[in-house]
Motif scaffolding. Sequence first.
Motif, PDB file in Angstrom:
ATOM      1  N   LEU A 118      38.188  42.017  21.406  1.00  0.00           N
ATOM      2  CA  LEU A 118      36.817  42.502  21.320  1.00  0.00           C
ATOM      3  C   LEU A 118      36.499  43.052  19.930  1.00  0.00           C
ATOM      4  O   LEU A 118      35.352  43.032  19.489  1.00  0.00           O
ATOM      5  N   ARG A 119      37.499  43.533  19.220  1.00  0.00           N
ATOM      6  CA  ARG A 119      37.305  44.129  17.911  1.00  0.00           C
ATOM      7  C   ARG A 119      36.864  43.092  16.880  1.00  0.00           C
ATOM      8  O   ARG A 119      36.142  43.409  15.928  1.00  0.00           O
ATOM      9  N   LYS A 120      37.257  41.838  17.068  1.00  0.00           N
ATOM     10  CA  LYS A 120      36.934  40.789  16.108  1.00  0.00           C
ATOM     11  C   LYS A 120      35.437  40.524  16.002  1.00  0.00           C
ATOM     12  O   LYS A 120      34.970  39.958  15.035  1.00  0.00           O
ATOM     13  N   ARG A 121      34.690  40.926  16.963  1.00  0.00           N
ATOM     14  CA  ARG A 121      33.264  40.594  16.953  1.00  0.00           C
ATOM     15  C   ARG A 121      32.485  41.428  15.932  1.00  0.00           C
ATOM     16  O   ARG A 121      31.327  41.178  15.668  1.00  0.00           O
ATOM     17  N   ALA A 177      48.093  44.825  27.906  1.00  0.00           N
ATOM     18  CA  ALA A 177      46.857  44.139  28.304  1.00  0.00           C
ATOM     19  C   ALA A 177      45.639  44.817  27.683  1.00  0.00           C
ATOM     20  O   ALA A 177      44.716  44.154  27.206  1.00  0.00           O
ATOM     21  N   LEU A 178      45.632  46.154  27.681  1.00  0.00           N
ATOM     22  CA  LEU A 178      44.514  46.889  27.085  1.00  0.00           C
ATOM     23  C   LEU A 178      44.459  46.669  25.575  1.00  0.00           C
ATOM     24  O   LEU A 178      43.376  46.546  24.993  1.00  0.00           O
ATOM     25  N   LEU A 179      45.635  46.615  24.943  1.00  0.00           N
ATOM     26  CA  LEU A 179      45.682  46.398  23.496  1.00  0.00           C
ATOM     27  C   LEU A 179      45.180  45.007  23.129  1.00  0.00           C
ATOM     28  O   LEU A 179      44.402  44.840  22.173  1.00  0.00           O
ATOM     29  N   ILE A 180      45.592  43.999  23.895  1.00  0.00           N
ATOM     30  CA  ILE A 180      45.128  42.623  23.645  1.00  0.00           C
ATOM     31  C   ILE A 180      43.605  42.533  23.809  1.00  0.00           C
ATOM     32  O   ILE A 180      42.911  41.920  22.995  1.00  0.00           O
ATOM     33  N   ALA A 181      43.095  43.169  24.864  1.00  0.00           N
ATOM     34  CA  ALA A 181      41.648  43.158  25.092  1.00  0.00           C
ATOM     35  C   ALA A 181      40.919  43.841  23.939  1.00  0.00           C
ATOM     36  O   ALA A 181      39.877  43.356  23.467  1.00  0.00           O
ATOM     37  N   TRP A 182      41.464  44.952  23.451  1.00  0.00           N
ATOM     38  CA  TRP A 182      40.830  45.678  22.344  1.00  0.00           C
ATOM     39  C   TRP A 182      40.814  44.832  21.072  1.00  0.00           C
ATOM     40  O   TRP A 182      39.812  44.784  20.352  1.00  0.00           O
ATOM     41  N   ILE A 220      36.589  39.825  29.533  1.00  0.00           N
ATOM     42  CA  ILE A 220      37.809  40.370  28.926  1.00  0.00           C
ATOM     43  C   ILE A 220      38.011  41.824  29.350  1.00  0.00           C
ATOM     44  O   ILE A 220      39.110  42.238  29.725  1.00  0.00           O
ATOM     45  N   ARG A 221      36.949  42.622  29.259  1.00  0.00           N
ATOM     46  CA  ARG A 221      37.040  44.028  29.662  1.00  0.00           C
ATOM     47  C   ARG A 221      37.402  44.159  31.133  1.00  0.00           C
ATOM     48  O   ARG A 221      38.247  44.969  31.514  1.00  0.00           O
ATOM     49  N   LEU A 222      36.748  43.356  31.958  1.00  0.00           N
ATOM     50  CA  LEU A 222      36.993  43.426  33.402  1.00  0.00           C
ATOM     51  C   LEU A 222      38.432  43.048  33.729  1.00  0.00           C
ATOM     52  O   LEU A 222      39.078  43.691  34.572  1.00  0.00           O
ATOM     53  N   ALA A 223      38.956  42.015  33.044  1.00  0.00           N
ATOM     54  CA  ALA A 223      40.334  41.590  33.286  1.00  0.00           C
ATOM     55  C   ALA A 223      41.321  42.692  32.915  1.00  0.00           C
ATOM     56  O   ALA A 223      42.276  42.981  33.660  1.00  0.00           O
TER      57      ALA A 223
END
Length: 290
Positions: free
Chosen positions: A75-78, A67-72, A10-13
């Motif tokens: 990842l935040r859900k974890r 895209a950065l917001l979606i990735a954040w 996800i981060r890489l994408a």
Amino acid sequence: MRSPSSQKLIRLAAQTFTLLCGIYFLWEALSYRGFYSRLAEFQIARFGQYAPLLTYLFLLCLFSLPALLIAWLLLRKRDKDTPVAQILDQRLDQARRLRRFLIAPGLTAACVAAGLLIYSAFGLPSPEGETQTVSASEIGAVSIKQGPARLVGGELGTIIFFGQDWFVGDDRMAFSPYRSSGASTGAASVFVQLEARTKSDAEKVTQQPSWSGIIVEGGLPGPVRVLFNYMGVGITTPHYTLYADEYSLKIRYWLQSIQWGILAVFFGILAIWQNRSIKKLEKMRDQLTV
């Protein structure tokens, strides 16, 4: 909780998409086309000028931030079912990545600023040397050397007034095609930069027996080329532009360099601020593990 491999993907994408957006819109800015040219022309039509770097940054943010917001968010859900110590380690890892993410564009902006200064100093012709006299009737038949030049035997055509706002300064210039007397149509090979700070100054420009300055291959700003095309003034390849003096030739490169330098300082300040956040997280983690 997502696996480390999926988190990394996800981060890489998100990072790859942001990088591609930056490269693409930089290409649009340098070639003056696509979304960049449309946004620039909207500003010119509305305000009579446009802000090049702000236009680039606006497009970069507009297309990459989602895209950065979606990735954040993904990842935040974890964090929900993760131990506090592990959360701190994860956030520390994210903070370090963000610091690297801030340093990279800062260094890039600094390199661009330095490159523009170097190009303006060594890549553009100087006013020194023998002055070449070019007759309008010989344009296209004789080779034109970059450097001091004097145009004779022709007259100005349609005048375009153009301004660029760099926030740290601005450059406003007028340009006109230079053709043989009586030849008011056809693609132009040579253009003259006129000393006019306002539209009214440009309207007061009169014909002269000769025009002197520094001639450079190309030289027309992208918006000016578009405006000339809109008005039916063709531009040959290659074309040449006669600038009134060294200052007029180099001012936009100097202003661009200053603005990119300010951007580099801005990213540097953000990186320093992020470094302070990293130290706080490290302190919290150390206290938790004691």
